[in-house]
Motif scaffolding. Sequence first.
Motif, short mmCIF file in Angstrom:
data_model
loop_
_atom_site.label_atom_id
_atom_site.label_comp_id
_atom_site.label_asym_id
_atom_site.label_seq_id
_atom_site.Cartn_x
_atom_site.Cartn_y
_atom_site.Cartn_z
N ALA A 42 0.80 -1.22 0.00
CA ALA A 42 0.00 0.00 0.00
C ALA A 42 0.84 1.28 0.00
O ALA A 42 0.29 2.37 -0.04
CB ALA A 42 -0.94 0.01 1.20
N THR A 43 2.14 1.16 0.06
CA THR A 43 3.00 2.34 0.11
C THR A 43 2.76 3.28 -1.07
O THR A 43 2.54 2.84 -2.20
CB THR A 43 4.48 1.93 0.14
OG1 THR A 43 5.29 3.11 0.03
CG2 THR A 43 4.83 0.98 -0.97
N SER A 44 2.86 4.58 -0.81
CA SER A 44 2.69 5.57 -1.87
C SER A 44 3.83 5.50 -2.90
O SER A 44 3.70 6.06 -4.00
CB SER A 44 2.63 6.98 -1.28
OG SER A 44 3.83 7.29 -0.59
N GLN A 45 4.91 4.81 -2.56
CA GLN A 45 6.01 4.68 -3.52
C GLN A 45 5.58 3.95 -4.79
O GLN A 45 6.18 4.14 -5.85
CB GLN A 45 7.20 3.96 -2.87
CG GLN A 45 7.85 4.73 -1.73
CD GLN A 45 8.33 6.09 -2.16
OE1 GLN A 45 9.13 6.22 -3.09
NE2 GLN A 45 7.84 7.13 -1.49
N ARG A 46 4.54 3.15 -4.69
CA ARG A 46 4.10 2.43 -5.89
C ARG A 46 3.54 3.40 -6.93
O ARG A 46 3.65 3.15 -8.14
CB ARG A 46 3.07 1.36 -5.53
CG ARG A 46 1.72 1.88 -5.10
CD ARG A 46 0.77 0.72 -4.74
NE ARG A 46 -0.52 1.22 -4.31
CZ ARG A 46 -1.51 1.55 -5.14
NH1 ARG A 46 -1.34 1.43 -6.45
NH2 ARG A 46 -2.66 1.99 -4.67
#
Length: 248
Positions: A42-46
């Motif tokens: 779920a990290t925003s890095q994706r």
Amino acid sequence: MASLLYVFPHPDDECFGPVPALAQQRRTGHEVHLLTLTRGEATSQRERLGYSKADMAAARYEEMQGVAATLDLSSLTVLEYPDGGLAELNPLVLEDEVTAHIHAHEPDVVVTYPVHGISGHPDHLVAHAVVKRAVCALRRDGATAPRRLAFYTLSPADDADRPPHLTHSPPTLIDCQVPIRDEDLETGREALHCYETYRPVIEEHRPLDTIGDRVSFELFAETHDPPLSSLLDRLPALDDEAGLPSAP
């Protein structure tokens, strides 16, 4: 030699601070097992990378294999519970997972986050509650492992550059501070940089610069002043009736 089980919710939790202690424990011949509850999808890095959640989960899982090889972990297990969604799960399911891993490895020490979770992330708070509940239930039932429950934490900041959202534990609660040797810090940095998808975050926050020259831990139901220098020092016996540590 002794055995330790680290339980964290996300990939990279083991490297954003405690990793020099893991490196030292493996270098000195102890078993170090790592259980990670989610794949960190779920990290925003994706979004920066243009990855779907499935893509990000796969990438972070592969990165964890590099971490395991770099640290020479005794075992690595990465579960697939929802990143950011642990608070919505039946906690008994998570407790059963933790308990099963304790039974499998019979660690002398189990390590997770403290009650404040350091960053306050809800998954960190759930990990603390679930692991503590699982260990207390085992002690109630007369289990002989683990002999110690430890919470990786931060000591009061000497470094003004520590990100303001991070919480430290008061000195009175810090019962163990593991000195960092240069070789273990270097191994830790190598493991941290396996997380290529997180490189901008690593470069911005420099997590291994936030811990000073020691890795700090709270010890559940124990008090040590001065703090111990190893999580394996003065391991308590367990009280047969209460299932709680007796005085060291």
